[in-house]
Design an enzyme around this catalytic site. Structure first.
Site, PDB file in Angstrom:
ATOM      1  N   SER A 191       9.044  10.376   1.797  1.00  0.00           N
ATOM      2  CA  SER A 191       9.496  11.072   2.997  1.00  0.00           C
ATOM      3  C   SER A 191      10.297  12.345   2.731  1.00  0.00           C
ATOM      4  CB  SER A 191      10.290  10.080   3.859  1.00  0.00           C
ATOM      5  OG  SER A 191      10.457  10.554   5.169  1.00  0.00           O
ATOM      6  N   ASP A 238       1.231   4.609   9.595  1.00  0.00           N
ATOM      7  CA  ASP A 238       2.113   5.777   9.525  1.00  0.00           C
ATOM      8  C   ASP A 238       1.317   7.064   9.710  1.00  0.00           C
ATOM      9  OD1 ASP A 238       4.044   7.678   8.949  1.00  0.00           O
ATOM     10  OD2 ASP A 238       4.024   7.307   6.791  1.00  0.00           O
ATOM     11  N   HIS A 256       5.982   3.799   8.036  1.00  0.00           N
ATOM     12  CA  HIS A 256       6.426   4.927   7.216  1.00  0.00           C
ATOM     13  C   HIS A 256       7.140   4.464   5.941  1.00  0.00           C
ATOM     14  CE1 HIS A 256       7.281   9.023   6.248  1.00  0.00           C
ATOM     15  NE2 HIS A 256       8.576   8.919   6.465  1.00  0.00           N
TER      16      HIS A 256
END
Length: 210
Positions: free
Chosen positions: A111, A162, A188
């Site tokens: 991320s 995700d 995610h």
């Protein structure tokens, strides 16, 4: 805490900022190589400790270090804020690797941490043993030519629930030496949803690099 693994916490100073880290290493014998764990915006090095990733990788023979990125976790106090989604020059992570004496590491980058890891990965002469992007941000800010020049083996990971994973994977597939691990039913932070699948896939990839 299992025997055979040594744990350590500390800080390093990089580019005028104090960064906190957690480390786990094999208690006996030489580590095969180093793994550097980064994290997303809602997480920190503590995530990898609680998930057991630090422990699992050290038990498998790897020196494993998880840092708290600037402004997050226990690196909050001394860090200058970095605008979210802006690429940070590759020299930043290079300085982290030098300060921790990691040698050419495998970098695991979920991320938010893509803003740090992608410039490091694509820098000319970059010294990485392997790269594990987990739906990182900023993949669209790297040119196709920069991706094409990367020789580092990569394991692209994301959860099929995700939407960010699908988007980032489109760009990351331009890496010449990659394979993809899609975790079914995972979101995610797919490593939290499917920790066993995460650890199995990661350890398989690390074995291939050895």
């Amino acid at each position: 805490m299992a025997t055979g693994v040594e744990h350590h916490e500390g800080t390093i100073q990089v580019h005028g900022q104090v960064l906190f880290f957690r480390e786990a290493r094999p208690g006996s014998g030489q580590a095969r190589f180093s793994v550097l764990l980064l994290h997303g915006i809602r997480f920190s090095s503590e995530t990898w400790q609680n998930l057991g990733t630090l422990q699992r990788l050290a038990q498998a023979g790897y020196r494993t270090v998880a840092i708290d990125l600037p402004g997050l976790g226990r690196s909050k106090e001394a860090a200058a804020p970095v605008p979210i989604g802006e690429l940070v020059p590759g020299t930043f992570l290079a300085a982290v690797v030098d300060a921790l004496e990691l040698g050419p590491p495998v970098v695991i980058s979920p991320s938010l941490s893509g803003m740090y890891s992608l410039p490091f990965l694509t820098a000319p002469g970059s010294q990485l043993r392997g790269y594990v992007p987990v739906a990182p941000i900023c993949t669209d800010k790297i040119s196709a030519a920069s991706y094409a020049n990367v020789k580092t083996p990569a394991l692209i990971v994301y959860g099929d629930q995700d939407p960010m994973g699908h988007t980032s994977c489109e760009h990351l597939r331009q890496l010449p030496n990659h394979r993809v691990l899609i975790m079914e039913g995972a979101g995610h932070p797919c490593y939290l949803d499917k920790p066993e699948e995460w650890h199995t896939g990661l350890l398989d990839f690390l074995k291939e690099l050895a």
